[in-house]
Design an enzyme around this catalytic site. Structure first.
Site, mmCIF file in Angstrom:
data_model
loop_
_atom_site.group_PDB
_atom_site.id
_atom_site.type_symbol
_atom_site.label_atom_id
_atom_site.label_comp_id
_atom_site.label_asym_id
_atom_site.label_seq_id
_atom_site.Cartn_x
_atom_site.Cartn_y
_atom_site.Cartn_z
ATOM 1 N N ALA A 157 1.079 -1.122 0.012
ATOM 2 C CA ALA A 157 0.249 -0.290 0.227
ATOM 3 C C ALA A 157 1.152 1.537 0.106
ATOM 4 O O ALA A 157 1.879 0.904 0.628
ATOM 5 C CB ALA A 157 -0.963 0.347 1.534
ATOM 6 N N GLY B 84 0.495 -5.052 0.452
ATOM 7 C CA GLY B 84 -0.508 -5.219 -0.232
ATOM 8 C C GLY B 84 -0.309 -5.531 -1.220
ATOM 9 O O GLY B 84 -1.056 -6.591 -2.080
ATOM 10 N N GLU C 193 -0.822 -9.354 -0.606
ATOM 11 C CA GLU C 193 -2.475 -9.705 -0.943
ATOM 12 C C GLU C 193 -2.981 -9.277 -2.275
ATOM 13 O O GLU C 193 -4.016 -10.664 -2.498
ATOM 14 C CB GLU C 193 -2.510 -8.441 -0.050
ATOM 15 C CG GLU C 193 -2.158 -9.195 1.120
ATOM 16 C CD GLU C 193 -3.040 -7.874 2.338
ATOM 17 O OE1 GLU C 193 -2.403 -6.694 1.643
ATOM 18 O OE2 GLU C 193 -3.184 -8.204 2.973
ATOM 19 N N GLU D 252 4.533 -5.913 6.883
ATOM 20 C CA GLU D 252 3.044 -4.166 7.590
ATOM 21 C C GLU D 252 3.150 -4.323 9.357
ATOM 22 O O GLU D 252 3.501 -3.348 10.254
ATOM 23 C CB GLU D 252 1.872 -4.568 7.752
ATOM 24 C CG GLU D 252 0.936 -4.545 6.470
ATOM 25 C CD GLU D 252 1.398 -5.556 5.548
ATOM 26 O OE1 GLU D 252 1.961 -6.898 5.649
ATOM 27 O OE2 GLU D 252 0.565 -6.417 4.067
HETATM 28 C C1 3H9 Z 1 -0.030 -2.730 3.136
HETATM 29 O O1 3H9 Z 1 0.382 -2.626 2.351
HETATM 30 C C2 3H9 Z 1 -1.316 -2.791 4.115
HETATM 31 C C3 3H9 Z 1 -1.375 -3.351 3.279
HETATM 32 O O2 3H9 Z 1 -1.436 -4.538 3.914
HETATM 33 C C4 3H9 Z 1 -2.643 -3.087 2.591
HETATM 34 C C5 3H9 Z 1 -3.924 -2.314 3.430
HETATM 35 C C6 3H9 Z 1 -4.757 -1.964 3.091
HETATM 36 N N1 3H9 Z 1 4.807 3.948 -0.315
HETATM 37 O O3 3H9 Z 1 13.508 2.075 0.739
HETATM 38 P P1 3H9 Z 1 13.899 2.515 -0.515
HETATM 39 C C7 3H9 Z 1 9.550 4.890 -1.090
HETATM 40 S S1 3H9 Z 1 1.392 -2.020 3.928
HETATM 41 C C8 3H9 Z 1 5.242 4.918 0.285
HETATM 42 O O4 3H9 Z 1 14.854 3.535 -0.012
HETATM 43 P P2 3H9 Z 1 14.713 -0.396 -1.485
HETATM 44 C C9 3H9 Z 1 10.207 5.267 -0.141
HETATM 45 O O5 3H9 Z 1 10.104 6.106 0.320
HETATM 46 C C10 3H9 Z 1 2.645 -1.251 2.880
HETATM 47 N N2 3H9 Z 1 6.993 5.150 -0.333
HETATM 48 O O6 3H9 Z 1 14.091 1.757 -1.354
HETATM 49 C C11 3H9 Z 1 11.432 6.255 -0.707
HETATM 50 O O7 3H9 Z 1 11.249 7.475 -1.412
HETATM 51 P P3 3H9 Z 1 12.228 8.777 -1.141
HETATM 52 C C12 3H9 Z 1 3.758 -2.722 3.092
HETATM 53 C C13 3H9 Z 1 7.122 3.927 -0.663
HETATM 54 O O8 3H9 Z 1 15.356 -0.299 -2.389
HETATM 55 C C14 3H9 Z 1 11.475 4.654 -2.117
HETATM 56 O O9 3H9 Z 1 10.754 4.326 -2.231
HETATM 57 N N3 3H9 Z 1 4.894 -2.477 2.131
HETATM 58 C C15 3H9 Z 1 7.003 2.304 -0.466
HETATM 59 O O10 3H9 Z 1 16.022 0.482 -0.585
HETATM 60 C C16 3H9 Z 1 12.629 4.251 -2.434
HETATM 61 O O11 3H9 Z 1 11.943 3.936 -1.033
HETATM 62 C C17 3H9 Z 1 6.274 -2.322 3.159
HETATM 63 O O12 3H9 Z 1 6.336 -1.561 4.159
HETATM 64 C C18 3H9 Z 1 5.649 2.843 0.311
HETATM 65 N N4 3H9 Z 1 4.749 1.014 0.157
HETATM 66 O O13 3H9 Z 1 13.883 -0.620 -0.284
HETATM 67 C C19 3H9 Z 1 7.036 -2.137 2.439
HETATM 68 N N5 3H9 Z 1 7.989 1.715 -0.593
HETATM 69 O O14 3H9 Z 1 13.269 8.405 -1.975
HETATM 70 C C20 3H9 Z 1 7.777 -1.019 2.225
HETATM 71 C C21 3H9 Z 1 9.315 2.441 -0.708
HETATM 72 O O15 3H9 Z 1 11.557 9.559 -1.968
HETATM 73 N N6 3H9 Z 1 9.345 -0.813 1.815
HETATM 74 N N7 3H9 Z 1 8.546 3.889 -0.894
HETATM 75 O O16 3H9 Z 1 12.862 8.226 -0.286
HETATM 76 C C22 3H9 Z 1 11.156 -0.966 1.864
HETATM 77 O O17 3H9 Z 1 10.639 -1.910 2.606
HETATM 78 C C23 3H9 Z 1 11.513 -0.590 0.649
HETATM 79 O O18 3H9 Z 1 11.111 0.491 0.059
HETATM 80 C C24 3H9 Z 1 11.511 -1.693 -0.309
HETATM 81 C C25 3H9 Z 1 12.910 -0.881 -1.352
HETATM 82 C C26 3H9 Z 1 12.077 -2.991 -0.390
HETATM 83 C C27 3H9 Z 1 10.122 -1.566 -1.283
#
Ligand code: 3H9
Length: 707
Positions: A62, A106, A109, A129
């Site tokens: 999400a 998500g 999911e 999450e």
């Molecule tokens: C969820 O899904 C709830 C569900 O159950 C649905 C409910 C209905 N959203 O980390 P990075 C941005 S909860 C928005 O530096 P990497 C991040 O801020 C979500 N933005 O890269 C950054 O922005 P900026 C569950 C996001 O390669 C840029 O992307 N998912 C999101 O080191 C690059 O990110 C998670 O918790 C997002 N979801 O790592 C995953 N993700 O350049 C969270 C990233 O402006 N994300 N951004 O600073 C991660 O774990 C890592 O970002 C990922 C990439 C592994 C994906």
């Protein structure tokens, strides 16, 4: 540009998500996928559908920005995502999720609502999450146990760690790991299954287990969560949601998941953890530092001083694959340092953290030396000698004479003036603080202290280096103790004052431990060594104001030879396994001193212990912000979470203050000022923000806009 693209090759339709950088399910994305799906269903030529992510990943979840908006009171809706999940699963034509990069939250999911899942071998899948104080809210707690069984689903949703494609295949999430071009392989797979009735995960019950086995799995994971994720509510909510999957029909289970998800989303823990997610990414962005500044290449390192910190830092470099020289001035010091490194690696092998071969490889990267030979090749040199200005200046003058022109010259000082250290060299622009936290190879924080003359290139290089060393680098300004230790001083001051006022160390520490700190402040000081603070205090004695109360008990303990864990006694007594127990002499000394100094004996409630220690921390943080030593409140939060064991689910000290309300904190600080005087003068910035009804987060934003 549209967030979702639709195309067709032969009888297979492809829906591609184009929402860089990570294809989050931002508003418009679920709707776009639904639209593509309807188009495919309506097209008589199409027999199957592939869902794939454009760019570097499938769907990383999400859009976390949307959660932040909801936390700030703005409306947000999960309905389009929930509708998409139903649309996907109900599609009469099979839908294949083609996964590369990450399918998280998500993203997983959505994949589980598809009928089939194929992935490249490097893909990562997970339900992280809980790390945002949430549970899966897109029916993940109901579909995942149906695919992988209850125990595995519990592990994935409660601890939030992603798994690799191979494990996901074995567990039952994936149907196939593909080689070659993902899209081509997914289309071929879709053609193969096109004639089969699309299988629905929600209809499966074969992996949902029996009540007895499930109860045992739930009890085990609940106990582990209470230990490993002490104080956090989301992991327990995830357990409840998965338990619902084992007891209720699919739709009712989803209903229960929604209720639990909504409660988590409304919690302070989620507000705190979402704040931390963005804070961790903000600290690397330094206002005013040109984007065109290129970091220097770093291939070789050298460390001066083979004590606890120096040998720990050498391990940090070796762990990152960077060869490092470790210098000390005596054979015995060097041998001690290398022995402690060997013991550390041996323990890691014993605990199964890495193999003997890995340990040998790391050890081979560390070269002990008694001379500066080879330092001329080092790209970064870290000084980690005793905390004494004269000694540090001498070492820097020596380093200056041997280092190559563009080397980074870093000091691991935890309190001393970087500008003064830099003045011992002919190149103050190359000098910077790299303040590692003990144990250096464990703690994730690297406080990067910029001096008056430090060049942008050296700062950018240090930030890059932090990433390579798998640390979180936070840039701070130069002052005594920088951000972390300057704030730590008033925090410890109050803890020691409380003991001097008759509150036993274990009561003081317990209050902060229950709040969520990894350790209480007195136990931390015992671990670090009370003699460290004693020495610093003697060095700065001249700065103390006559007539003002300063903590005395720690010095009195040192006079008794109680230096903390290493001498078997400090604020606590330690047995041979370093297990603490109350030391009767400590309270005796406290009482004798209090009687002499006229300090009243006043038992404090756990609430007062918390307020005195934490509000002292926050008040000092506000002063550091106003002085510009801390760039933003998020920098302070990250420093405290990664360097001082502050619970991430409280958001760090400044976010915690925001969540309490700054007015409440300010009022209490004023009350303490009235009761205790001098040390509690409210920081002007705290007063200003409290009176404006504002917050530290709003202050950060207003500063960012002004830049
Ligand atoms: C969820 O899904 C709830 C569900 O159950 C649905 C409910 C209905 N959203 O980390 P990075 C941005 S909860 C928005 O530096 P990497 C991040 O801020 C979500 N933005 O890269 C950054 O922005 P900026 C569950 C996001 O390669 C840029 O992307 N998912 C999101 O080191 C690059 O990110 C998670 O918790 C997002 N979801 O790592 C995953 N993700 O350049 C969270 C990233 O402006 N994300 N951004 O600073 C991660 O774990 C890592 O970002 C990922 C990439 C592994 C994906």
């Amino acid at each position: 540009m549209s967030l979702v693209r639709y195309s067709r090759s032969g009888a297979v339709a492809t829906i591609t998500i184009d929402n860089p950088p990570v294809n989050a399910l931002s508003p418009g994305v679920p709707e776009g996928i639904s639209e593509g799906l309807q188009k495919a269903i309506a097209d008589p030529e199409v027999v199957a559908v592939v869902l794939i992510g454009g760019g570097r990943t499938f769907i990383a979840g999400a859009d976390i920005q949307e959660f932040r908006k909801i936390h700030q009171g703005q409306a947000g809706s999960l309905k389009p995502l929930l509708r998409l999940l139903t649309d996907l699963e109900e599609s009469p034509k099979p839908v294949v999720a083609a996964i590369h990069g990450t399918a998280l939250g998500g993203g997983l999911e959505v994949a589980m609502a598809c009928h089939y899942r194929v992935a490249v071998a490097s893909a990562q899948l997970g339900q992280p999450e809980v790390k945002l104080g949430l549970i899966p809210g897109g029916e993940g707690t109901q579909r995942l146990p149906r695919l992988v069984g209850v125990a595995k689903a519990l592990e994935m949703c409660v601890f939030g760690e992603p798994i690799g494609a191979k494990e996901a295949l074995q567990a039952g999430i994936l149907d196939e790991i593909v080689e070659g071009e993902l899209l081509d392989a997914a289309v071929a797979y879709a053609q193969r299954v096109a004639h089969l009735p699309p299988p629905k995960t929600s209809a499966r019950t074969d992996k949902l287990g029996d009540p007895e086995a499930n109860a045992a799995a739930i009890a085990t994971v609940r106990e582990a969560a209470q230990k490993r994720m002490r104080g956090q509510t989301a992991p327990l909510a995830a357990i409840e949601a998965i338990e619902a999957a084992t007891k209720l029909p699919f739709r009712e289970g989803c209903q229960r998941e929604q209720e639990l998800f909504a409660a988590c989303l409304a919690s302070d823990q989620s507000k705190a953890l979402v704040h931390v997610f963005f804070a961790e990414r903000t600290v690397g962005k330094i206002p005013g530092l040109g984007r065109d500044v290129q970091p220097l290449a770093l291939h070789r390192a050298a460390v001066v001083g083979a004590g606890t910190m120096g040998s720990g830092i050498a391990m940090v470099y070796a762990n990152a694959g960077i060869p490092v020289l470790l210098k000390d001035s005596t054979e015995s010091a060097l041998t001690r340092g290398m022995n402690s490194i060997r013991t550390n690696y041996a323990n890691s092998v014993k605990k199964g953290r890495f193999s003997q071969q890995d340990a040998d490889k790391r050890l081979a990267l560390i070269t002990p030396t008694l001379s500066y030979d080879g330092f001329e090749q080092a790209d970064v040199i870290v000084e980690a000698v005793f905390e004494n200005m004269a000694l540090k200046k001498q070492v820097f003058a020596e380093i200056d004479a041997v280092a190559k022109p563009d080397a980074v010259l870093a000091s691991n000082t935890s309190t001393l003036n970087i500008d003064e250290i830099a003045s011992a060299t002919q190149r103050p622009e190359s000098v910077i603080g790299h303040h590692f936290f003990s144990p250096a190879h464990v703690m994730r924080l690297l406080e990067i202290v910029r001096g008056r003359a430090t060049s942008d290139r050296i700062i950018v290089t240090s930030l890059e280096l932090a990433k390579r060393l798998r640390k979180v680098g936070v840039v701070v300004g130069n002052c005594r103790g920088f951000v972390g230790n300057r704030m730590f001083a008033p925090y410890c001051r109050e803890a020691i004052f409380l003991v001097e006022e008759g509150n036993p160390p274990e009561q003081v520490d317990q209050a902060l431990y229950e709040f969520g700190m990894a350790m209480g402040p007195l136990a931390v000081q015992d671990l670090a060594g009370l003699d460290v603070g004693w020495r610093i205090r003697k060095e700065f004695k001249h700065t103390e104001i006559p007539g003002i109360r300063y903590p005395e008990l720690d010095s009195l303990l040192c006079e008794q030879g109680f230096f903390g864990q290493k001498t078997g006694a400090g604020f606590y007594r330690y047995d041979e396994n370093r297990k603490p127990s109350p030391h009767p002499r400590v309270m005796e000394l406290a009482r004798e001193y209090a009687a002499k100094a006229g300090i009243p004996q006043t038992p404090a409630t756990p609430q007062e212990i918390l307020e005195r220690c934490l509000y002292a921390l926050i008040n000092e943080g506000a002063a550091l912000l106003a002085e510009g030593i801390a760039l933003r409140s998020v920098d302070i939060d990250i420093i405290y979470i990664h360097g001082y064991g502050f619970p991430a689910w409280r958001g760090g000290p400044m976010k915690y203050a925001d969540l309490l309300g700054l007015d409440r904190v300010y009022q209490k600080v004023c009350e303490f000022y009235g009761r205790f005087g001098y040390h509690w003068r409210p920081a002007p910035l705290l007063e200003q923000l409290a009176k404006e009804g504002s917050s530290f987060s709003a202050y950060d934003q207003s500063k960012a806009k002004g830049q």
